[in-house]
Design a protein around this motif. Structure first.
Motif, PDB file in Angstrom:
ATOM      1  N   GLY A   1       0.803  -1.215   0.000  1.00  0.00           N
ATOM      2  CA  GLY A   1       0.000   0.000   0.000  1.00  0.00           C
ATOM      3  C   GLY A   1       0.833   1.260   0.000  1.00  0.00           C
ATOM      4  O   GLY A   1       0.289   2.375   0.016  1.00  0.00           O
ATOM      5  N   ASN A   2       2.162   1.111  -0.020  1.00  0.00           N
ATOM      6  CA  ASN A   2       3.038   2.281  -0.070  1.00  0.00           C
ATOM      7  C   ASN A   2       2.732   3.093  -1.319  1.00  0.00           C
ATOM      8  O   ASN A   2       2.847   2.581  -2.436  1.00  0.00           O
ATOM      9  CB  ASN A   2       4.501   1.817  -0.069  1.00  0.00           C
ATOM     10  CG  ASN A   2       5.477   2.979  -0.136  1.00  0.00           C
ATOM     11  OD1 ASN A   2       5.573   3.665  -1.140  1.00  0.00           O
ATOM     12  ND2 ASN A   2       6.218   3.181   0.934  1.00  0.00           N
ATOM     13  N   PRO A   3       2.319   4.355  -1.193  1.00  0.00           N
ATOM     14  CA  PRO A   3       1.918   5.127  -2.368  1.00  0.00           C
ATOM     15  C   PRO A   3       3.050   5.353  -3.360  1.00  0.00           C
ATOM     16  O   PRO A   3       2.815   5.417  -4.567  1.00  0.00           O
ATOM     17  CB  PRO A   3       1.410   6.446  -1.784  1.00  0.00           C
ATOM     18  CG  PRO A   3       2.044   6.541  -0.433  1.00  0.00           C
ATOM     19  CD  PRO A   3       2.154   5.129   0.050  1.00  0.00           C
ATOM     20  N   GLY A   4       4.276   5.470  -2.839  1.00  0.00           N
ATOM     21  CA  GLY A   4       5.405   5.656  -3.746  1.00  0.00           C
ATOM     22  C   GLY A   4       5.603   4.457  -4.656  1.00  0.00           C
ATOM     23  O   GLY A   4       5.760   4.596  -5.862  1.00  0.00           O
ATOM     24  N   TRP A   5       5.581   3.256  -4.056  1.00  0.00           N
ATOM     25  CA  TRP A   5       5.746   2.043  -4.861  1.00  0.00           C
ATOM     26  C   TRP A   5       4.569   1.834  -5.807  1.00  0.00           C
ATOM     27  O   TRP A   5       4.740   1.417  -6.952  1.00  0.00           O
ATOM     28  CB  TRP A   5       5.948   0.826  -3.962  1.00  0.00           C
ATOM     29  CG  TRP A   5       7.387   0.605  -3.634  1.00  0.00           C
ATOM     30  CD1 TRP A   5       8.028   0.882  -2.462  1.00  0.00           C
ATOM     31  CD2 TRP A   5       8.399   0.104  -4.516  1.00  0.00           C
ATOM     32  NE1 TRP A   5       9.362   0.574  -2.549  1.00  0.00           N
ATOM     33  CE2 TRP A   5       9.619   0.088  -3.809  1.00  0.00           C
ATOM     34  CE3 TRP A   5       8.378  -0.345  -5.834  1.00  0.00           C
ATOM     35  CZ2 TRP A   5      10.819  -0.348  -4.365  1.00  0.00           C
ATOM     36  CZ3 TRP A   5       9.575  -0.797  -6.411  1.00  0.00           C
ATOM     37  CH2 TRP A   5      10.765  -0.793  -5.682  1.00  0.00           C
ATOM     38  N   ARG A   6       3.381   2.146  -5.346  1.00  0.00           N
ATOM     39  CA  ARG A   6       2.223   1.986  -6.237  1.00  0.00           C
ATOM     40  C   ARG A   6       2.301   2.954  -7.414  1.00  0.00           C
ATOM     41  O   ARG A   6       1.967   2.607  -8.543  1.00  0.00           O
ATOM     42  CB  ARG A   6       0.930   2.171  -5.452  1.00  0.00           C
ATOM     43  CG  ARG A   6       0.627   0.989  -4.537  1.00  0.00           C
ATOM     44  CD  ARG A   6      -0.842   0.845  -4.243  1.00  0.00           C
ATOM     45  NE  ARG A   6      -1.101  -0.405  -3.532  1.00  0.00           N
ATOM     46  CZ  ARG A   6      -2.306  -0.827  -3.223  1.00  0.00           C
ATOM     47  NH1 ARG A   6      -3.372  -0.127  -3.559  1.00  0.00           N
ATOM     48  NH2 ARG A   6      -2.476  -1.972  -2.587  1.00  0.00           N
ATOM     49  N   ASN A   7       2.740   4.174  -7.151  1.00  0.00           N
ATOM     50  CA  ASN A   7       2.919   5.125  -8.241  1.00  0.00           C
ATOM     51  C   ASN A   7       3.985   4.644  -9.219  1.00  0.00           C
ATOM     52  O   ASN A   7       3.816   4.721 -10.436  1.00  0.00           O
ATOM     53  CB  ASN A   7       3.311   6.497  -7.686  1.00  0.00           C
ATOM     54  CG  ASN A   7       2.160   7.215  -7.019  1.00  0.00           C
ATOM     55  OD1 ASN A   7       1.003   7.026  -7.382  1.00  0.00           O
ATOM     56  ND2 ASN A   7       2.466   8.038  -6.037  1.00  0.00           N
ATOM     57  N   TYR A   8       5.082   4.143  -8.660  1.00  0.00           N
ATOM     58  CA  TYR A   8       6.185   3.683  -9.503  1.00  0.00           C
ATOM     59  C   TYR A   8       5.766   2.508 -10.382  1.00  0.00           C
ATOM     60  O   TYR A   8       6.025   2.486 -11.593  1.00  0.00           O
ATOM     61  CB  TYR A   8       7.367   3.276  -8.624  1.00  0.00           C
ATOM     62  CG  TYR A   8       8.556   2.746  -9.407  1.00  0.00           C
ATOM     63  CD1 TYR A   8       9.413   3.623 -10.057  1.00  0.00           C
ATOM     64  CD2 TYR A   8       8.810   1.382  -9.495  1.00  0.00           C
ATOM     65  CE1 TYR A   8      10.500   3.149 -10.775  1.00  0.00           C
ATOM     66  CE2 TYR A   8       9.893   0.902 -10.216  1.00  0.00           C
ATOM     67  CZ  TYR A   8      10.734   1.791 -10.856  1.00  0.00           C
ATOM     68  OH  TYR A   8      11.799   1.326 -11.580  1.00  0.00           O
ATOM     69  N   LEU A   9       5.115   1.518  -9.770  1.00  0.00           N
ATOM     70  CA  LEU A   9       4.694   0.341 -10.523  1.00  0.00           C
ATOM     71  C   LEU A   9       3.650   0.692 -11.569  1.00  0.00           C
ATOM     72  O   LEU A   9       3.647   0.142 -12.675  1.00  0.00           O
ATOM     73  CB  LEU A   9       4.168  -0.727  -9.568  1.00  0.00           C
ATOM     74  CG  LEU A   9       5.221  -1.334  -8.637  1.00  0.00           C
ATOM     75  CD1 LEU A   9       4.557  -2.163  -7.537  1.00  0.00           C
ATOM     76  CD2 LEU A   9       6.215  -2.189  -9.416  1.00  0.00           C
ATOM     77  N   SER A  10       2.763   1.618 -11.239  1.00  0.00           N
ATOM     78  CA  SER A  10       1.776   2.080 -12.211  1.00  0.00           C
ATOM     79  C   SER A  10       2.466   2.787 -13.368  1.00  0.00           C
ATOM     80  O   SER A  10       2.077   2.632 -14.539  1.00  0.00           O
ATOM     81  CB  SER A  10       0.778   3.020 -11.541  1.00  0.00           C
ATOM     82  OG  SER A  10      -0.176   3.487 -12.474  1.00  0.00           O
TER      83      SER A  10
END
Length: 218
Positions: free
Chosen positions: A107-116
């Motif tokens: 749920g880390n927003p940074g990782w989710r942004n990166y993966l997206s």
């Protein structure tokens, strides 16, 4: 990072740029939007990154090695002794799938942004990651996975192993876009970002498809 720690100006710009690039893409995001979101002057972007191109490359590169190293470590620790072909194929796929899925599931927003970001702009993004001087050998890591799949294949040609790797990584990228398609199809009964629920079915789907492709009857 603890709540008392403050991001450096450079890291703060990277975070805001990552968020905007994930949402709007490289060409859809202006430097002005990034500076407004980060609440910094244009001079700060020029000072730390020189250009929008360099900023984009830095956004892509700063998390890349974490995934590359995790996948490499999992692949190198594989031991197929006593495993069936199916179990071996699943183990290789898990080594590819687990690192990005585990990052997304936090749920880390940074990782989710990166993966997206790398999912939605995969062709452009991966070429930039592979060319970055600080990134470990992405191409070699992919080649090693193809070799692992080839060793489990019933065919002399490595074509199907290459195809299998392409299908696996392509499916991962689609799943990590968090595009809300599953929400729409199920009328919000299921969610595209419920990675804990998606993972077991996704792994089974990839394993059975890859096994069929690599097997003599496939």
């Amino acid at each position: 990072m603890s709540k008392t720690e403050k991001l450096s100006p450079r890291e703060h710009i990277l975070d805001e740029a990552e968020k905007l690039f994930a949402k709007k893409g490289f060409y859809g995001t202006s430097v002005r939007e990034i500076t407004d979101a980060a609440d910094v002057r244009l001079a700060s972007v020029n000072y730390y990154f020189k250009s929008k191109d360099n900023l984009y490359s830095e956004v892509l590169a700063r998390r890349a090695n974490t995934l590359i190293d995790a996948r490499r470590s999992k692949r190198e620790s594989l031991d197929f002794s006593g495993m069936s072909q199916r179990e071996s194929v699943e183990a290789v796929i898990k080594a590819i799938v687990d690192p990005p899925f585990k990052k997304a599931a936090t749920g880390n927003p940074g990782w989710r942004n990166y993966l997206s970001l790398i999912a939605t702009e995969s062709t452009y993004s991966y070429s930039r990651i592979d060319e970055h001087e600080t990134v470990h050998d992405l191409k070699q890591n992919s080649t090693d996975f193809v070799k692992s799949l080839q060793e489990l294949s019933d065919f002399e040609s490595d074509q199907k192993a290459h195809h299998a790797y392409q299908f696996i990584t392509g499916a991962i990228l689609f799943m990590l876009t968090n595009n809300g398609r599953l929400n729409q199809l199920s009328q919000n009964k299921y969610r595209s970002d419920d990675y804990d629920a998606i993972y077991p079915n996704f792994l089974k789907f990839l394993t059975e498809g890859t096994l069929a492709l690599l097997s003599d009857g496939g």
